[in-house]
Design a protein around this motif. Structure first.
Motif: not given
Ligand SMILES: Cc1cc2nc3c(=O)[nH]c(=O)nc-3n(C[C@H](O)[C@H](O)[C@H](O)COP(=O)(O)OP(=O)(O)OC[C@H]3O[C@@H](n4cnc5c(N)ncnc54)[C@H](O)[C@@H]3O)c2cc1C
Ligand code: SF4
Ligand code: SF4
Ligand code: FES
Lengths: 145, 664
Positions: B13-23, B34-44, B101-107
């Motif tokens: 939720s570190n990123i997903a909490g403040t950023v709409d990852v799907q969007a 860009v020919v492919h775009s995906a999101n995932y819980q833990y990329m690393c 981004c996600s850590w320094v912005h709240k909205d």
């Protein structure tokens, strides 16, 4: 830059990889907020910043450009930030002449340990740029929507 | 056209909490290339990395953008992932949407919008990325150690032990450094010579070690793995390979009144001399300033008495060029001059001495054969005053002394005081101090023994003035704890002079392009994590040249520096940083602007033949970057007036693309 009819200054921040970029990371780690309109571009050293990049940002509608590097004496490449200081004071001295308030640009030294300074600098710089209003003088046609 | 894949990480939720990852992944899917775009819980994670690898293969991606934490965290991880799937690792760019981004912005709305813009900038950059291959350079498997004190000795022995050849360059006629001048050493009180001289012999006998004594480094060129060094071997007017070190010449030389620097001028030597009995190399040296033969062409006694025929009055300085893979600075320290501290009457009385002079006075091989005497008249001192911090921790008097703590003085003063009381129980010993600082294994116990068991009188306070009066020294001091002024009639006053780096260290640092702090101590690459490396690749630090140190610390650092050198020399090839400068020969006009700003001397000029449109050829001088030397700072790219110089990985076009993406 106008966001939903409201003026929010768009700030481009060039940060050197060794100090200021890490300082920005530290600000993040410590959750020190600064305006979202500050957008960071990573460069290996502050001396990689060509005055041309700054003019380009102004042409494309940026309201402020800030260059952050290591403190004098601490540049990873020993002397890069001295070049930056010299080059930028030259550029900044000509900005007024171009019709750009030179307060829209700034060079700041932020170390990897200065997360708080990074956030404070961004807050303060954004406020100062906001006070100047929108950058219209150097904006080119592509920015008009 | 690139085929770019975008991978947006939730970071839980570190990123997903403040950023709409799907969007974010939806928005970036429509960016150019860009020919492919995906999101995932833990990329690393392993699963996240597999996702990337599969996408690279399935969509034949030529570049990827990972929107995740800082590149300082996982850029290396994702580059490896890409490489494992057959993609050039430098076709990876990271959009830092966590720390920035996600850590320094709240909205959520602003966070998402900013993440999209950062992603767009990264996509714009990758569109212009080109595959990069790091250059390789060979490693010369030989190390150079500059300075032959205990630091240099230990580093050289450890490197030689690992099987690599090492050269030691030492300015003095012998190796050994300050430790060779010491008497006994804290905290165990073993004699310095007993533990040092066997090591010096080891150095002399080690097949992998060459000693260039009475020599100095005059030029350093090149870079990590490939340094070209010039060593000046000063003429000592004695053939080193023939001299047996018998010392007969040093007894027969008629020039008897040359101040003996090894005993800090407290006795004399001859014009031809061997600094001390266990010197390595044990070879005589003629001091040209005092030799009558060299100055006036009269004498020649040493040549007559030398049975081996080693004397050579015509010897010239010799210059030696050698290649090295690694260089270790071990230039040590010196006590500061007491000239500016005349309140202690150092220049007025021979009985005011420095601590190093005290070491020589108590050393059995010293000027008084180890009897503690007053240098003025040879009498036995009954009252001795030690003054600590002379010139150290001098925040207000930086033009006089040093702001830093010299670190070793509290301990050696405790040692001197204790040894004096032990050998001469009839002496009264005072130590004046600001603070007693004795951290270190068995150090505080040592100091307390001096104060408690040996009856040394420790007084918190500074000595204000020392005045020579009727053959004695009148010491005026304050006792801060008792709040009173003290007047002591002393026979001997010993000053714990601050220590400073050797004066030759700064010019050496310039040759090495290594950095120094304002006090001229060499700077480490990282104060905590890389303490024995200089920021300049291939240059390592050993001993007191990096900061004040006692012997145990010096030896541990010396070993650590050796380990780093061995690690470097064990490699056959070095892979460089591929993000280096390169100049477009067609645009370059050979103006030299780039060469002038390059801090590493990476740019040289070559004459190139160009075919002109009218089919003639023309030879022009153009810039050429040595990729192994270039560190990729980019200073030259801005200096270049013709726009010929660019930086791989941070090309002008790439940065402008980022600027445009952000400002759009
Ligand atoms: C009075 C006194 C008492 C001390 N007592 C103790 C003690 O009891 N216990 C303890 O642990 N420590 C003690 N120390 C500290 C100890 O002396 C140091 O820790 C140790 O000498 C550091 O070693 P080094 O090799 O780094 O430096 P150094 O001993 O200074 O050696 C440096 C060497 O490099 C050479 N050099 C310098 N510049 C160049 C150049 N440009 N080119 C070539 N060669 C060069 C010098 O000639 C010298 O030989 C004492 C120090 C002092 C002053
Ligand atoms: S990028 Fe820096 S190190 Fe490389 S050639 Fe240019 S100035 Fe020298
Ligand atoms: S500054 Fe540019 S034009 Fe001048 S020599 Fe260097 S690369 Fe060539
Ligand atoms: S590396 Fe930070 S300013 Fe040069």
């Amino acid at each position: 830059m106008q966001v939903n009819g409201e003026y929010k200054p768009l700030i481009v921040a060039f940060c050197c990889n060794w100090c200021s970029y890490a300082g920005a990371d530290l600000a993040g780690n410590n959750r020190l907020a600064y305006p979202e309109n500050v957008k960071i571009i990573k460069v290996p050293c502050s001396c990689r910043v060509n005055p041309m990049f700054i003019l380009r940002a102004f042409q494309r509608g940026a309201d402020g450009v800030i260059i952050c590097g290591c403190h004098p004496g601490d540049c990873h490449y020993t002397s890069g930030n001295y070049y930056t200081r010299r080059r930028m004071s030259l550029l900044f001295s000509m900005l007024n002449f171009l019709g750009i308030e030179k307060e829209r640009t700034r060079v700041e030294w932020v170390s990897a340990a200065e997360g708080a300074k990074f956030a404070a600098t961004m807050n303060e710089f954004t406020e100062a740029v906001a006070a100047l209003g929108e950058n219209k003088r150097l904006e080119d046609l592509r920015c008009k929507r | 056209m690139q085929r770019i894949g975008v991978f947006v990480c939730w970071c839980g939720s570190n990123i997903a909490g403040t950023v709409d990852v799907q969007a974010v992944s939806d928005a970036l899917a429509h960016e150019p290339g860009v020919v492919h775009s995906a999101n995932y819980q833990y990329m690393c994670s392993q699963a996240g990395q597999n996702l990337i690898k599969e996408a690279i293969e399935e969509h034949k991606l030529t570049g990827i953008v990972v929107c995740s934490c800082s590149p300082r965290m996982h850029e290396a991880t994702f580059r490896k992932t890409a490489a494992a799937a057959g993609l050039n690792p430098y076709m990876v760019e990271i959009a830092n949407i966590r720390e920035q981004c996600s850590w320094v912005h709240k909205d959520m709305a602003t966070g998402t919008e900013k993440a999209i813009i950062l992603g767009k900038a990264a996509v714009a950059k990758v569109n212009l990325n080109a595959p990069l291959t790091p250059g390789e350079s060979p490693v010369t498997k030989r190390a150079l150690v500059i300075g032959g004190g205990i630091a240099g000795i230990q580093t050289a022995l450890d490197i030689a032990d690992a099987g690599f050849p090492v050269d030691i360059v030492e300015t003095k006629p012998t190796i050994g450094g300050k430790m060779a001048q010491l008497d006994k050493t804290f905290p165990t009180l073993d004699c310095a010579a007993c533990i040092l001289t066997p090591k010096m012999v080891d150095v002399a006998q080690n097949e992998n070690i060459r000693i260039f004594s009475y020599s100095e480094v005059t030029d350093i060129k090149g870079f990590v793995g490939n340094f070209d060094v010039t060593i000046k071997k000063r003429a000592r007017y004695v053939k080193e390979d023939i001299c047996t070190g018998c010392g007969l010449c040093t007894e027969k030389c008629p020039m008897k009144n040359v101040p003996n620097e090894f005993n800090l001028g407290m006795d004399n030597r001859r014009a031809i001399y061997i600094p001390f009995a266990q010197a390595v190399p044990k070879v005589a040296t003629i001091d040209p300033e005092h030799c009558n033969m060299l100055k006036n062409g009269k004498c020649g006694v040493c040549a007559k008495v030398c049975a081996a025929g080693a004397i050579d009055y015509k010897q010239q300085d010799e210059y030696i060029s050698e290649k090295y893979g690694a260089i270790v600075a071990a230039t040590g320290f010196n006590p500061i001059s007491m000239d500016k501290f005349d309140e202690y009457a150092y220049s007025q009385s021979k009985d005011v001495i420095t601590s190093l002079e005290f070491e020589r006075l108590t050393n059995a091989a010293g000027p008084s054969s180890g009897h503690l005497v007053c240098p003025s008249d040879g009498r036995h001192p009954h009252t001795i005053v030690f003054v600590q911090c002379v010139g150290s921790r001098c925040a207000s008097c930086s033009e006089k002394g040093k702001e830093y703590c010299s670190k070793i003085c509290c301990m050696y003063t405790a040692k001197h005081a204790m040894l004096t009381r032990d050998k001469y129980p009839d002496t009264e010993v005072y130590v004046f101090y600001i603070d007693v600082r004795t951290p270190g294994k068995n150090f505080d116990e040592f100091y307390r023994r001096a104060a408690e068991e040996y009856g040394v009188k420790y007084i918190k306070g500074m000595v204000g003035k020392v005045s020579p009066e009727n053959g004695k020294l009148h010491v005026q001091a304050s006792d801060l704890l008792a709040d009173k002024q003290l007047h002591i009639e002393a026979d001997l006053v010993v000053l714990a002079a601050a220590i400073e780096p050797d004066k030759s260290a700064r010019p050496l640092a310039t040759m090495l392009t290594a950095s120094m702090d304002t006090n001229d101590f060499f700077t480490e690459a990282h104060p905590k994590l890389r303490p024995v490396e200089s920021p300049t690749a291939g240059v390592f630090l050993s001993g007191a040249c990096q900061g004040p140190k006692d012997i145990p610390e010096t030896v541990s650092q010396a070993g650590a520096a050796a380990a780093k050198v061995i690690g470097l020399l064990a490699k056959d090839k070095l892979t460089g940083n591929p993000c280096v400068a390169n100049s477009n020969e067609l645009m370059c006009n050979g103006c030299s602007s780039c060469e002038r700003v390059c801090p590493y001397g990476a740019i040289t000029y070559v004459d190139k033949e160009f075919r002109m449109p009218d089919r003639t050829t023309k030879v022009r001088r153009v810039a050429s970057v040595n990729e192994a030397v270039c560190q990729g700072c980019g200073a030259c790219t801005v200096a270049c007036p013709s726009g010929a110089m660019d930086l791989k990985g941070f090309a002008t076009k790439q940065i402008i693309a980022e600027v445009d993406a952000i400002c759009k």
